[in-house]
Design a protein around this motif. Structure first.
Motif, short mmCIF file in Angstrom:
data_model
loop_
_atom_site.label_atom_id
_atom_site.label_comp_id
_atom_site.label_asym_id
_atom_site.label_seq_id
_atom_site.Cartn_x
_atom_site.Cartn_y
_atom_site.Cartn_z
N LEU B 59 15.22 -4.63 -3.19
CA LEU B 59 14.90 -3.61 -2.19
C LEU B 59 15.71 -3.77 -0.92
CD1 LEU B 59 11.06 -3.64 -2.59
CD2 LEU B 59 12.55 -1.73 -3.11
N GLY B 60 16.50 -4.83 -0.84
CA GLY B 60 17.26 -5.03 0.38
C GLY B 60 16.44 -5.60 1.52
N LEU B 61 15.25 -6.15 1.20
CA LEU B 61 14.41 -6.71 2.25
C LEU B 61 14.85 -8.13 2.62
CD1 LEU B 61 10.88 -5.60 1.02
CD2 LEU B 61 12.33 -4.50 2.68
N ILE B 80 17.94 2.87 -2.94
CA ILE B 80 16.57 2.58 -2.57
C ILE B 80 15.70 3.84 -2.58
CG2 ILE B 80 16.56 2.90 -0.06
CD1 ILE B 80 15.33 0.23 0.23
N TYR B 85 7.99 1.07 -4.30
CA TYR B 85 7.60 -0.34 -4.20
C TYR B 85 6.08 -0.45 -4.09
CZ TYR B 85 7.40 -4.97 -1.85
OH TYR B 85 7.13 -6.27 -1.47
N PRO B 87 3.75 -3.39 -3.14
CA PRO B 87 3.69 -4.80 -2.73
C PRO B 87 2.36 -5.45 -3.09
CG PRO B 87 3.41 -3.38 -0.82
CD PRO B 87 3.62 -2.47 -2.00
N SER B 91 -0.51 -8.32 1.51
CA SER B 91 0.53 -8.18 2.52
C SER B 91 0.10 -7.26 3.66
CB SER B 91 1.80 -7.63 1.87
OG SER B 91 1.54 -6.33 1.37
N MET B 106 1.43 8.14 3.19
CA MET B 106 2.56 7.42 3.78
C MET B 106 3.72 7.34 2.80
SD MET B 106 1.03 4.27 5.95
CE MET B 106 -0.56 4.39 6.75
N GLY B 107 3.40 7.40 1.53
CA GLY B 107 4.47 7.36 0.53
C GLY B 107 5.44 8.52 0.66
N TYR B 109 6.59 9.66 3.48
CA TYR B 109 7.34 9.59 4.73
C TYR B 109 8.84 9.40 4.52
CZ TYR B 109 2.97 9.14 7.42
OH TYR B 109 1.75 9.35 8.00
N GLY B 110 9.19 8.73 3.44
CA GLY B 110 10.60 8.43 3.22
C GLY B 110 11.46 9.68 3.13
N PHE B 155 -2.48 1.63 -3.63
CA PHE B 155 -1.08 1.26 -3.54
C PHE B 155 -0.26 1.95 -4.63
CE2 PHE B 155 -1.11 -0.95 0.05
CZ PHE B 155 -0.81 -2.30 0.11
N ARG B 158 0.27 5.51 -3.78
CA ARG B 158 1.28 5.60 -2.73
C ARG B 158 2.68 5.55 -3.32
NH1 ARG B 158 1.64 1.16 2.03
NH2 ARG B 158 2.23 -0.11 0.23
N GLN B 162 5.96 9.25 -4.63
CA GLN B 162 7.39 9.31 -4.40
C GLN B 162 8.15 9.87 -5.59
OE1 GLN B 162 8.91 5.54 -2.65
NE2 GLN B 162 6.76 5.06 -2.35
N PHE C 171 6.84 -2.21 3.09
CA PHE C 171 6.83 -0.93 2.37
C PHE C 171 7.65 0.10 3.14
CE2 PHE C 171 5.54 2.22 -0.51
CZ PHE C 171 5.25 3.37 0.19
N LEU C 175 11.12 2.31 2.03
CA LEU C 175 11.32 3.76 2.06
C LEU C 175 12.60 4.13 2.78
CD1 LEU C 175 7.83 5.25 2.99
CD2 LEU C 175 8.95 5.28 0.78
#
Lengths: 376, 249, 374
Positions: B59-61, B80, B85, B87, B91, B106-107, B109-110, B155, B158, B162, C171, C175
């Motif tokens: 994920l590039g985290l 991405i 994702y 989690p 968390s 919130m899912g 929002y991207g 989760f 969420r 997407q 999360f 996104l």
């Protein structure tokens, strides 16, 4: 130096030592912010005790302040227990409230008492040598009262630490274990809170509330960057505290400014210098070592990469010295320089553009593969 | 490079020489993986094996020391957008002021960009996702009042909202009641049948054979990866976990 | 425009403190949710040296000059706090304490040095310690508005980003949301708010006005939008109350402490009495629930007894029920309630058995997969 100057410095040093002793345990137990809270709320203990006794020099002030300190901690904990307030928010609620009550009481009645706002924050350490503040028995002048008080506090703090060193150690580093051996860490916690409160109030008169926090936080943190052993940390902490006290005093003298403020600033400066330059844990030292380690790591990585693709169809591509940076996603310059180092140290040899492992390189690669697993 | 069939040939995830370290101990060491599309993939390994790290790196985290990951042939910052994702439940602070509906929304929002607010389209997507996981009736419930299984469903919803092509899930079955577990597995199968790929960090060896098509055995290094029937063997498990494990057949 | 009120300057004071209170409450919400309550405290203490240095440098006590200095040292302090815990093994709490006390001590050192100079007026700078709303001039309020309005606009525009980053950072990252930028933005807004509040609340007590409104608001709602606005309202109300009460009659006391006491009162009331989360309310509910629980357990005990002894015709005595109950003394009361509700009937003197209605009630309850409350 005049006797007055010496006495002030002695008091400053004594305050620093008393605070630093507490500070070490506060830091290790992540309770430093509680000291911020307590150092503010002891004021209300002092004010209420003063209202009851009408005497600024009464020892009841010490008792009142200590109770205020313990009360603060209990309030914070009970707020947390309600489940609706987190620890940091609980502290941020309790101490401003109590401090505000104290400030208001002082403002409203300020014509009648000696407390004034500056003193609350900054203390009156410069007044230490004055006659009314000395400890006198008959003809014997034992020096400033505050100094005597501070030395008493140091003795108590030291006594607490020495007597309960084992328990302090265990309950700080492994509270679960201490419960298992039948010793409730909560008593040590309480003991520490009482210690911090009495130290805070004794220091209050001399150096005010802010400096108490600085002296409890900075020297201990500085010592933390210098050693791993608890006993050494305590010693360093006291020494650094004393140094901050003396240097701070002279800085204030030179600038004609607040002694408490200067001591605080110097303590901070010492921490700052140590943060960057401490031998093992200072930032520069850490960066140096990290760079070296990173290099070794990358070298080992390269060698492992070579073993993974050795003798495979893709070897020409994957082990090509000019393609390395693409596969490993390294900076091109860095890839070349690691490859170069591999060849220089006889871990790999270069045939045309392709890197091949040497026996030495193979050994290192295999060792790294071993390290890279959790197999027992 | 382009063409209608090429997408089918892309790997869902292509990981090359991925190495991640933490304070110069390797957490992932030189990982090479090619995960095909349309598969349910389980990632198993002992504690500290780097499973969560693998997900986070994809994920590039996290920044790897070496190597790369490609998502459907795209670089991470492009790819991405095609991943959802899920989690670990721990968390997040579940006392945060939000309802089930808020969290699932919130899912979306991207895809909204900087200034747009969620509108009727997002509300509809949210409701659909909630329906899929069976949480629509509880849409207005405060999230602190949910059970473990319900939190997991939230989760998941969420992520569903997407409509991603790849799902990355970190221990979704941990601490969850068996009904919820079954329904999540059903849902994943449905997604897979529609062509999505799911990569799931899994803790229960007993259920690997039932749940997954593919499995990746990880212990800092890749021990094995491939179809469950081929790769999920006693020998490989011993390699991954040491001698203390068995399939208990 | 404010001159129309009877007391000169009163309008400014009210407008200023209301605006400030609202701003602090709103932004404090995010600080509290990010567990950075005490960061606000540290930053506000750390503003002091910047304030004084600005005064020295520009030789002016204009609010905007002082605020600029405060903003710079506040931002610097924020970076130091984060830097210390990120780059050394000193943890965040120590880092906060060190930064707070050292910056503030340095500020006090400067303050006392300044006070020795012939041209400085003590009250002018010392008022920043505990705040004094009465010193708010019209143009100070305009300045406040100039800071507050952009802050509030930013919160409004980026609200969804703030929400998701505070709730689930990784999360949000997944996104594609630029999490680091949002966090920096939030921190900068916090510094701006603190700087804006210094004149009214003072350096020492700022943290309360950031933390308390949010904690209070949380008690009354589960929706972030409402929490943020409500925190603002609580803050505004406390600000106005504090400004007024600190200036009634002839005596003038520092405003900061009065505001703090007000908002603390609001918090206490909220923690105790708010529905659904208030302590008093929860206790009542717990008491009520335990009664229902007891009813259910007595009923199901009766049912089990009936099953064991083949048939509902034979009732069972109170004594029998008491024997198997975990709360024997509550049994008579529960039995009477069950009789009242028709879930149980008395088949013979002193002998009880569940009715059909009672059986249905129980089977309905056990088949509902209701969500357990925390």
């Amino acid at each position: 130096m005049t006797q007055a100057q010496i006495e002030i410095q002695l008091l400053a040093m004594a305050t620093a030592v008393a605070c630093s002793l507490c500070g070490v345990f506060l830091l290790l137990r992540r309770m430093t912010l509680l000291s911020d809270a307590i150092s503010h709320t002891v004021l209300i203990g002092i004010v209420l005790a003063f209202f009851l006794t009408g005497d600024m020099a009464s020892p009841w002030l010490l008792v009142g302040a200590t109770l205020a300190g313990v009360f603060t901690v209990l309030m914070v904990e009970s707020l947390q227990k309600t489940g609706v307030v987190r620890e940091d928010a609980a502290i941020g609620l309790v101490f401003p409230a109590l401090f505000s009550i104290a400030v208001l009481l002082i403002s409203i009645y300020s014509k009648n008492i000696h407390l004034d706002m500056d003193a609350v924050l900054v203390g009156k350490i410069a007044l230490t040598p004055l006659p009314s503040r000395r400890l006198e028995f008959g003809e014997y002048d034992f020096g400033p009262k505050s100094l005597a008080l501070m030395l008493a506090i140091i003795t108590i703090n030291l006594g607490f630490i020495i007597l309960f060193f084992k328990e302090l150690k265990v309950s700080t580093f492994d509270p679960a274990f201490s419960k298992a051996i039948g010793f409730n860490p909560y008593w040590i916690h309480l003991g520490l809170v009482v210690s911090v409160s009495t130290t805070a109030v004794a220091s209050f008169d001399a150096v005010g509330s802010i400096l108490v926090v600085a002296l409890m936080a900075a020297p201990a943190a500085t010592a933390y960057l210098l050693t791993d052993k608890l006993s050494i940390m305590l010693v360093w902490s006291c020494l650094i505290g004393m140094l901050s006290a003396v240097l701070g005093y002279w800085l204030a003298h030179f600038l004609d400014a607040s002694i408490a403020g200067s001591m605080s600033t110097v303590a901070g400066a010492i921490f700052g210098i140590t943060f960057f330059f401490a031998p093992e844990r200072g930032l520069f030292s850490v960066w140096q070592r990290a760079k070296i380690r990173d290099r070794k790591f990358k070298l080992a990585l390269l060698l492992v990469h070579l073993t993974q693709h050795e003798g495979t169809i893709r070897e020409e591509e994957e082990c090509n010295i000019e393609r390395l940076h693409q596969h490993l996603r390294w900076d091109e310059y860095e890839a070349r320089s690691v490859a170069f180092e591999a060849v220089e140290t006889f871990c790999a040899s270069q045939e045309n553009k392709v890197l091949r492992l040497t026996p030495k390189g193979r050994i290192i690669a295999l060792e790294s593969l071993q390290i890279g697993t959790n197999l027992s | 490079m382009t063409g209608p069939n090429d997408k089918k040939l892309e790997f869902a995830l292509e990981i090359n020489d991925l190495t991640v370290s933490y304070k110069d101990k390797p957490v992932l060491w030189d990982i090479d993986l090619e995960i095909p599309q349309g598969a349910l993939v389980g990632i198993v390994g002992p504690n500290g094996a780097g499973k969560t790290t693998l997900i986070k790196s994809i994920l590039g985290l996290l920044n790897p020391v070496a190597g790369s990951a490609k998502i459907l042939g795209l670089e991470i910052d492009q790819g991405i957008k095609k991943i959802a994702y899920v989690p670990q439940r721990g968390s997040v602070d579940w006392d945060f002021p939000a309802t089930v509906f808020d969290v699932v929304q919130m899912g979306t929002y991207g895809k909204l960009g900087w200034l747009k607010r969620p509108g009727s389209k997002e509300k509809k997507l949210t409701k659909e996702a909630l329906e899929k996981v069976g949480m629509l009736e509880l849409a207005n419930r405060q999230i602190s009042q949910l059970s473990g299984g319900q939190q997991q469903r939230v989760f998941l919803a969420r992520a569903l909202v997407q409509h991603a092509e790849i799902y990355l899930m970190d221990e979704p079955f941990q601490g969850v009641d068996s009904t919820t577990e079954q329904s999540i597995v059903e849902l994943l199968r449905e997604l897979r049948n529609k062509g999505a790929t799911a990569l799931v960090v899994h803790h229960d060896l007993q259920t690997v054979k039932d749940y997954f098509d593919w499995v990746v055995l990880l212990n800092v290094r890749k021990i094995a990866a491939g179809p469950v029937s081929e790769v999920f063997t006693e020998a490989n498990l011993k390699l991954a976990f040491g001698s203390r494990v068995s399939l208990g057949e | 425009m404010f001159e129309s009120l009877s007391v000169p300057g009163l309008g400014s004071v009210v407008a200023g403190t209301a605006l400030l209170g609202f701003l602090c409450g709103t932004l404090g919400t995010f600080a509290v949710l990010r567990k950075q309550s005490l960061m606000g405290d540290a930053i506000s203490h750390a503003c002091l040296p910047g304030l004084i240095l600005a005064f020295l440098f520009f030789n002016s006590k204009e609010s905007w000059v002082l605020m600029l200095g405060a903003a710079i040292s506040g931002t610097l302090a924020a970076m130091v706090i984060l830097g210390i815990s990120r780059f050394s093994r000193v943890k965040e709490d120590s880092s906060l304490a060190i930064t707070l006390s050292v910056f503030f001590g340095f500020g006090l050192m400067l303050l006392t040095w300044v006070q020795r100079r012939p041209d400085a007026a003590q009250a002018g700078l010392a008022r920043f310690l505990f705040g004094q709303a009465a010193t708010l001039l019209d143009r100070d309020v305009w300045l406040l508005a100039a800071i507050a309005i952009p802050c509030l606009v930013i919160v409004f525009l980026f609200w969804k980003q703030f929400q998701i980053v505070c709730f689930d950072r990784s999360f949000a990252q997944s996104l594609g949301i630029p999490v680091f930028f949002i966090e920096v933005l939030l921190s900068l807004l916090l510094v701006m708010v603190i700087v804006a509040g210094l004149e009214t609340v003072g350096v020492v007590l700022m943290s309360a006005l950031l933390v308390a409104p949010a904690v209070a608001a949380r008690q009354w709602t589960n929706k972030l939008e409402i929490m943020t606005i409500l925190a603002g309202v609580f803050g505004a109300f406390s600000g106005i109350a504090g400004a007024f009460l600190s200036n009634i009659g002839k005596t003038s006391i520092p405003t900061g402490p009065v505001i703090v006491l007000f908002i603390t009162l609001i918090v206490l009331l909220s923690i105790l009495f708010a529905p659904a989360r208030g302590i008093v309310w929860l206790r009542f509910k717990h008491w009520r629930d335990s009664k229902v629980l007891h009813l259910d357990s007595v009923l199901s005990n009766l049912l089990n007894l009936a099953k064991e002894h083949s048939g509902k015709q034979n009732g069972h005595s109170m004594a029998m029920l008491k024997g198997i109950s975990s709360n024997p003394s509550g049994v008579p009361r529960s039995v009477h309630k069950l009789l009242e509700l028709g879930l149980v009937s008395e088949v013979d003197k002193g002998l009880y058995t569940p009715t059909t209605k009672g059986e249905e009630y129980l089977s309905e309850k056990t088949s509902l997969m209701g969500a357990p409350l925390k």
